[in-house]
Design an enzyme around this catalytic site. Structure first.
Site, PDB file in Angstrom:
ATOM      1  N   ARG A 159       0.805  -1.220   0.000  1.00 46.46           N
ATOM      2  CA  ARG A 159       0.000   0.000   0.000  1.00 46.46           C
ATOM      3  C   ARG A 159       0.841   1.273   0.000  1.00 46.46           C
ATOM      4  O   ARG A 159       0.568   2.207  -0.756  1.00 46.46           O
ATOM      5  CB  ARG A 159      -0.908   0.030   1.239  1.00 46.46           C
ATOM      6  CG  ARG A 159      -2.177  -0.757   1.095  1.00 46.46           C
ATOM      7  CD  ARG A 159      -2.658  -1.179   2.451  1.00 46.46           C
ATOM      8  NE  ARG A 159      -1.731  -2.176   2.967  1.00 46.46           N
ATOM      9  CZ  ARG A 159      -1.830  -3.478   2.705  1.00 46.46           C
ATOM     10  NH1 ARG A 159      -2.849  -3.938   2.029  1.00 46.46           N
ATOM     11  NH2 ARG A 159      -0.939  -4.337   3.143  1.00 46.46           N
ATOM     12  N   THR A 160       1.851   1.338   0.863  1.00 50.27           N
ATOM     13  CA  THR A 160       2.575   2.601   1.002  1.00 50.27           C
ATOM     14  C   THR A 160       3.275   2.954  -0.311  1.00 50.27           C
ATOM     15  O   THR A 160       3.167   4.079  -0.808  1.00 50.27           O
ATOM     16  CB  THR A 160       3.596   2.521   2.155  1.00 50.27           C
ATOM     17  OG1 THR A 160       2.889   2.162   3.342  1.00 50.27           O
ATOM     18  CG2 THR A 160       4.301   3.844   2.367  1.00 50.27           C
ATOM     19  N   LYS A 178      26.549  -4.355  -1.272  1.00 48.53           N
ATOM     20  CA  LYS A 178      28.015  -4.237  -1.439  1.00 48.53           C
ATOM     21  C   LYS A 178      28.646  -3.502  -0.262  1.00 48.53           C
ATOM     22  O   LYS A 178      29.836  -3.248  -0.260  1.00 48.53           O
ATOM     23  CB  LYS A 178      28.321  -3.485  -2.737  1.00 48.53           C
ATOM     24  CG  LYS A 178      27.752  -4.136  -3.981  1.00 48.53           C
ATOM     25  CD  LYS A 178      28.118  -3.323  -5.218  1.00 48.53           C
ATOM     26  CE  LYS A 178      27.448  -3.885  -6.447  1.00 48.53           C
ATOM     27  NZ  LYS A 178      27.571  -2.974  -7.599  1.00 48.53           N
ATOM     28  N   ARG A 199      11.748   3.552   2.925  1.00 51.04           N
ATOM     29  CA  ARG A 199      11.348   2.578   3.960  1.00 51.04           C
ATOM     30  C   ARG A 199      12.586   1.781   4.338  1.00 51.04           C
ATOM     31  O   ARG A 199      13.304   1.283   3.471  1.00 51.04           O
ATOM     32  CB  ARG A 199      10.266   1.630   3.454  1.00 51.04           C
ATOM     33  CG  ARG A 199      10.032   0.510   4.467  1.00 51.04           C
ATOM     34  CD  ARG A 199       8.764  -0.246   4.245  1.00 51.04           C
ATOM     35  NE  ARG A 199       7.602   0.570   4.558  1.00 51.04           N
ATOM     36  CZ  ARG A 199       6.363   0.096   4.582  1.00 51.04           C
ATOM     37  NH1 ARG A 199       6.134  -1.178   4.321  1.00 51.04           N
ATOM     38  NH2 ARG A 199       5.357   0.892   4.862  1.00 51.04           N
ATOM     39  N   HIS A 239       5.849   5.627  11.420  1.00 49.05           N
ATOM     40  CA  HIS A 239       5.294   5.562  10.057  1.00 49.05           C
ATOM     41  C   HIS A 239       4.360   6.771   9.933  1.00 49.05           C
ATOM     42  O   HIS A 239       3.131   6.632   9.907  1.00 49.05           O
ATOM     43  CB  HIS A 239       4.552   4.242   9.879  1.00 49.05           C
ATOM     44  CG  HIS A 239       4.245   3.883   8.453  1.00 49.05           C
ATOM     45  ND1 HIS A 239       4.300   4.792   7.408  1.00 49.05           N
ATOM     46  CD2 HIS A 239       3.870   2.697   7.911  1.00 49.05           C
ATOM     47  CE1 HIS A 239       3.964   4.168   6.299  1.00 49.05           C
ATOM     48  NE2 HIS A 239       3.708   2.901   6.568  1.00 49.05           N
TER      49      HIS A 239
HETATM   50  N1  ASP Z   1       1.795  -1.671   6.773  1.00 51.48           N
HETATM   51  C1  ASP Z   1       2.071  -1.224   8.128  1.00 51.48           C
HETATM   52  C2  ASP Z   1       3.547  -0.927   8.315  1.00 51.48           C
HETATM   53  O1  ASP Z   1       4.291  -0.942   7.356  1.00 51.48           O
HETATM   54  C3  ASP Z   1       1.529  -2.154   9.148  1.00 51.48           C
HETATM   55  C4  ASP Z   1       2.114  -3.546   9.203  1.00 51.48           C
HETATM   56  O2  ASP Z   1       3.043  -3.867   8.463  1.00 51.48           O
HETATM   57  O3  ASP Z   1       1.609  -4.322   9.996  1.00 51.48           O
HETATM   58  O4  ASP Z   1       3.956  -0.644   9.421  1.00 51.48           O
END
Ligand code: ASP
Length: 313
Positions: A57-58, A87, A108, A136
């Site tokens: 999703r993100t 590396k 991320r 987040h």
């Molecule tokens: N998608 C959310 C996160 O990246 C929640 C999860 O992974 O449980 O933190």
């Protein structure tokens, strides 16, 4: 179309701590205004997604948000395996390179604090799309937008946060944002091994936000407005015994829903494993798929604010 130059409102999005009430209201207002928009206001701008941990999703909602505003997207997923990290390149050096290729970097990472480290060296905006068990913030902003949209306000609500609150970065960031609202009350529902960390609880105390810590979900939900369920973050456990104790009695099923007020909503940042029974999905109070859809509009608002672009007068 008449356009006016907008000042850049944000340099980076690293932590929920950055957002005061005014900024939160601005994000909510811009996300509402941009929902459904497709235009070229970020024409020529490039967003890089640099993901060292999995995401559906993100990453896709950020990409969709950028494309809907006319920008372009480059990126690497599984950056730990498929970038120079394998590396031995440091995150700081990787950022110094990627900033030459993009106007904004959505990162991320698996280490708490990684986005902050990146922001120190970056000359383009860094967006924290999850830093290990840290924060987040963009998820928390879309969570807040969802509460606004579903219930019409945030002030005065009783929000129950439930599940893996120790490693769940979304719950940590959301709790921080909720402290900016008047009369909010929070209940943290989890077994002791995964309860909310003291740094968040002491901030609530400093800001005089009333809260309860419990492992009893059935008791906590009877007068709630929002139940925010989270996944047990299996990948963060080193002790299998602790993982075994983490679920406790916090599953949401049809029986639990009978105790929930009619006005209340159930949220979840997703992905779900077994912490919400699929039988709950048909209940109109189940807001989690609507919540996921709200991610696009909120991320459009953030990209607009970060890139300081023009917008319709
Ligand atoms: N998608 C959310 C996160 O990246 C929640 C999860 O992974 O449980 O933190």
């Amino acid at each position: 179309m008449v356009t006016t130059a907008q000042p850049r409102l944000l340099d980076h999005v690293v932590s929920a701590h950055q957002f005061d009430r005014d900024l939160l209201e601005h994000v909510v207002a811009r996300a509402s205004a941009l929902d459904g928009v497709r235009d070229r206001r970020l024409d020529g701008r490039i967003m890089a997604t640099l993901f060292y941990e999995p995401s559906t999703r993100t990453r896709l909602s950020f990409e969709s948000a950028m494309v809907r505003l006319g920008g372009s997207v480059i990126g690497t997923e599984a950056a730990r395996e498929f970038s120079s990290a394998i590396k031995g390149e440091t995150l700081e050096d990787t950022i110094r390179m990627v900033e030459a290729y993009a106007d904004v970097i959505v990162l991320r990472h698996d280490e708490a604090g990684a986005a902050g480290r990146a922001a120190v060296v970056a000359r383009v905006p860094i967006v924290n799309a999850g830093d290990g068990p840290g924060e987040h913030p963009t998820q928390a902003l879309l969570d807040l937008f969802t509460i606004h949209r579903e219930l019409g306000r945030v002030d005065g609500l009783h929000v129950v946060l439930c599940g893996d609150l120790r490693h769940g970065r979304t719950a940590r960031s959301l709790a921080l944002l909720l402290t900016r609202y008047e009369g909010v009350r929070m209940s943290f529902v989890a077994p002791a091994v995964v309860q909310m960390e003291p740094d968040i609880l002491s901030l609530l105390e400093t800001r005089r936000v009333p809260y309860t810590v419990t492992d009893n979900l059935r008791g906590a939900v009877t007068d709630c407005d929002v139940v925010y369920q989270t996944r047990i973050q299996k990948e963060r456990f080193t002790d299998p015994g602790e993982f075994g104790r983490a679920r406790g009695d916090t599953r949401i099923d049809a029986r639990l829903m009978e105790r929930l007020p009619q006005r209340a909503i159930v949220m979840h940042p997703l992905p779900r494993v077994d912490e919400i029974d699929p039988e709950v999905d048909a209940d109109p109070r189940a807001a989690y798929f609507r919540q996921a859809r709200n991610g696009v509009a909120v991320r459009m608002a953030l990209l607009e604010m970060l890139l300081g672009e023009t917008s319709p007068a």
